[in-house]
Design a protein around this motif. Sequence first.
Motif, PDB file in Angstrom:
ATOM      1  N   HIS A 141      -1.498  15.543  24.361  1.00 33.58           N
ATOM      2  CA  HIS A 141      -0.471  15.199  23.371  1.00 33.58           C
ATOM      3  C   HIS A 141      -1.044  15.162  21.956  1.00 33.58           C
ATOM      4  O   HIS A 141      -0.323  15.432  20.990  1.00 33.58           O
ATOM      5  CB  HIS A 141       0.129  13.825  23.705  1.00 33.58           C
ATOM      6  N   LEU A 142      -2.343  14.821  21.833  1.00 32.77           N
ATOM      7  CA  LEU A 142      -2.966  14.683  20.515  1.00 32.77           C
ATOM      8  C   LEU A 142      -4.250  15.510  20.495  1.00 32.77           C
ATOM      9  O   LEU A 142      -5.362  14.988  20.632  1.00 32.77           O
ATOM     10  CB  LEU A 142      -3.286  13.208  20.238  1.00 32.77           C
ATOM     11  N   PRO A 143      -4.143  16.800  20.347  1.00 33.13           N
ATOM     12  CA  PRO A 143      -5.349  17.653  20.412  1.00 33.13           C
ATOM     13  C   PRO A 143      -6.342  17.359  19.296  1.00 33.13           C
ATOM     14  O   PRO A 143      -7.533  17.683  19.448  1.00 33.13           O
ATOM     15  CB  PRO A 143      -4.781  19.077  20.306  1.00 33.13           C
ATOM     16  N   ASP A 144      -5.898  16.771  18.199  1.00 30.77           N
ATOM     17  CA  ASP A 144      -6.802  16.529  17.072  1.00 30.77           C
ATOM     18  C   ASP A 144      -7.434  15.136  17.112  1.00 30.77           C
ATOM     19  O   ASP A 144      -8.150  14.759  16.183  1.00 30.77           O
ATOM     20  CB  ASP A 144      -6.042  16.682  15.749  1.00 30.77           C
ATOM     21  N   MET A 145      -7.163  14.369  18.133  1.00 32.18           N
ATOM     22  CA  MET A 145      -7.687  12.998  18.156  1.00 32.18           C
ATOM     23  C   MET A 145      -9.205  13.008  18.360  1.00 32.18           C
ATOM     24  O   MET A 145      -9.777  13.934  18.933  1.00 32.18           O
ATOM     25  CB  MET A 145      -7.032  12.183  19.265  1.00 32.18           C
ATOM     26  N   GLN A 146      -9.834  11.961  17.884  1.00 34.54           N
ATOM     27  CA  GLN A 146     -11.256  11.732  18.114  1.00 34.54           C
ATOM     28  C   GLN A 146     -11.401  10.484  18.967  1.00 34.54           C
ATOM     29  O   GLN A 146     -10.584   9.565  18.885  1.00 34.54           O
ATOM     30  CB  GLN A 146     -11.993  11.542  16.790  1.00 34.54           C
TER      31      GLN A 146
END
Length: 790
Positions: A314-319
């Motif tokens: 859902h959040l491919p850019d999350m770290q």
Amino acid sequence: MTIRHVESFFRPKAVLGIGRPADVPAEEMLRRLTALPDEYRALYAHTLDGWRTLGKIRDATNYELGIVFDAAEMTPSLVRGLTEQGCRALIWLPDTPVPEAILRAGRDETLRVLGPGSSGAAHARTLSLSAWGLPAAGTTALIAQSRSIAAAALDWAAGHALGFSWIAVTGGEADVDVADLLDYAALDPSTQAVVLQLSHIRSPRKFMSAARACARSKPVVVLQTPDAHDDAAQPTDPVLSAAFRRAGLVEVDRITAIFSALAAMSRIGEAMQGRIAVVGTGSGICQLARASLWREGLTPAAPSDGAWTALREHLPDMQSGTQWLDVGLASDEQTLDALRATLAAPGVDMVMFVRSPAPGRDDEAFAQRLVTARLRERLVVVFLGQARAAPALRRCAEGGIAAFASVEAAARALRYRREHRRTQELLMQTPTLDPLAHGREPPVLPVPAKLKGSWVLPAADAAELLIGYGLQPAAWAEAAGRGLRVKLKRHPEMGVYIEARLDPASAAAPTTYALPPVDDVLATTMLGEIGLGSRVNAPLGLRASDYATAVARLSQLAVEQPRLLEADVRLLPADGIAEIGYARLVAEAEPPSERDRLALAPYPSALARVAPLKGERQMLLRVIRPTDEPALIRMLSELDPEEIRLRFFRYIRQFTHAMAARMSQIDYDREMTFVAEADSRPGELAGVSTLVSDPTGSEAEFAALVHHNFAGLGLGRQLMRAILDYGAQRGIRRIYGDVLLENAPMLALSHSLGFRRERHPDDPGCVRVVLEVPPEKARSWTTLRSFART
């Protein structure tokens, strides 16, 4: 007197103002009373437009509460006149002390006095009898000794959308004190938590009983402030802190922390075990949040790899790290999805979500979405910043979400919730029974002839007394090495206390404190606070178990020897129980009363008796001990389902540790439970009877149970005789019990003992049996029995 007529401070039938207000707060209180209808308010010794003024006190009929604006107007004859007309409570606003003659004049009618120096009381659902506005409706009671701190707390709470069930300021506590109000809060169904501020304790035994009773049923947060009348007072008194822990209270160290704790108690769910995942809108603030949790002794949780993998879809850019998740600039809906997924992940109890301000973001709108999402019980939210954060924080507060302006405040709140849970768990732990703890005559402390004052016991006498408690002198007493320095001292308010620290140790080494009696579980916990651990393979002298039994026996020494004024003992680790390396004991000829000397009621071993039964059998009846928990569970587990229903009014499949701990770990000041030791099975229980008094000590409820293997021997009658005898000795005037209509044996037994039947007020399937004891008959059970048969 405890809670008698305390209700009159919050729900009086009518209010009478006495004298002229002397300052602006008093004038404001009087102004607020104008909101009452004319027939419910009046003045005495003062005239004011729009008010009825009474010329004679006999006209003050049914004015249940009086507010003293001018202490000079108060006389014993005026007080007697007020009580004759139905006055039951006074709020004493001036700082002028309440004369003893005034208190005596109202004692026959149990007139309660709040003050001097009180700023009143207020109830969110009735009226404000103070200079403050009516507090917002809530479920927390605020009890304070200081009117200025109460005012600051109220204003702070109003700004954070925190409401109250009621508030009261005790001031100088001529009569009503914090213990009375804790008892009232414990029984008040509209109160779910309590915030308490105090600087001194007037009656230690009364306070400890009230605090323990209240903390068993609802969270109590306490702020300790220095005594205004003691210039040498320290910021906090460690002995009072030890008393708070023993009672199950959660102590905070600043006024704003009260509300962090309050938010934790009222808005964070009970399921929290300490596994906290961090979610934030930036990796930097995630690290700040993790650091704040570590500083508070909390361990950030690490959701499973599978949870992170699902989130990345859902959040491919999350770290992310092992213990944190940075959602970055995700949308509000994506952020909510991340929070839901993290909360659902195995190994996560709570989520701390930290949001920093960013261009194009509406924090208040997001706060509303959080409220709508109904994640409140397992979510702690931090909105960083000021201008944009304030409305978001308020929206969360109004929606019941625990929200804070800093990660530090949020971490503290989580710690307070964990401390509350751990304190309650500690109070229910089952100790092991030290052979010297019960069932023996205590050693005698020798008293020199014609000696007054205090004296240091000669070394031989001190050694003999300690040997009587199983504490032997060490053969290498003068040798250097690890040890524990234990001191027994007297506190000006709390009586005897225990102080312990490692010896030798640096000046900065921690010291731990406790109130006796102390068992092995409490001693182990106490010693853990100074760094002694539980590792079996730790070096000798660095384990709590090396000293715990000896500390428990020194505690028993403090309880059983009223003449002991102080003691200074160095314990040295040994293969078994620690030994004495050094001891100095000081005794006094005229000790204080037990209630002044011991803040906690000791085990009443003197109440043990041998009960004759049918068939020339006998059983030992004694007071229950915490160590009886396993035997109690075994006895209850052997009962038939119908026997359980007749005693507990419901079917219980399994008796848990928590249930049995509550029955076996009692406050001997307010409860008394007798158990019968089975003569055919040593160490097992054959029956139990309990008497629980109300806070006033004038009324008590009984319950009794006999194992079916011992029915027909007259054991139930003997157990009832034990509690009736005890109740009569305590001066209890009314003893009652609720009995199911089909419980014919209990109804017959109570009838034979002189109880009369009454209709149960709430349950048509029950009958209430009642025994009234006139004052002249309250001597012994024998008197009660003769009274019952006349």
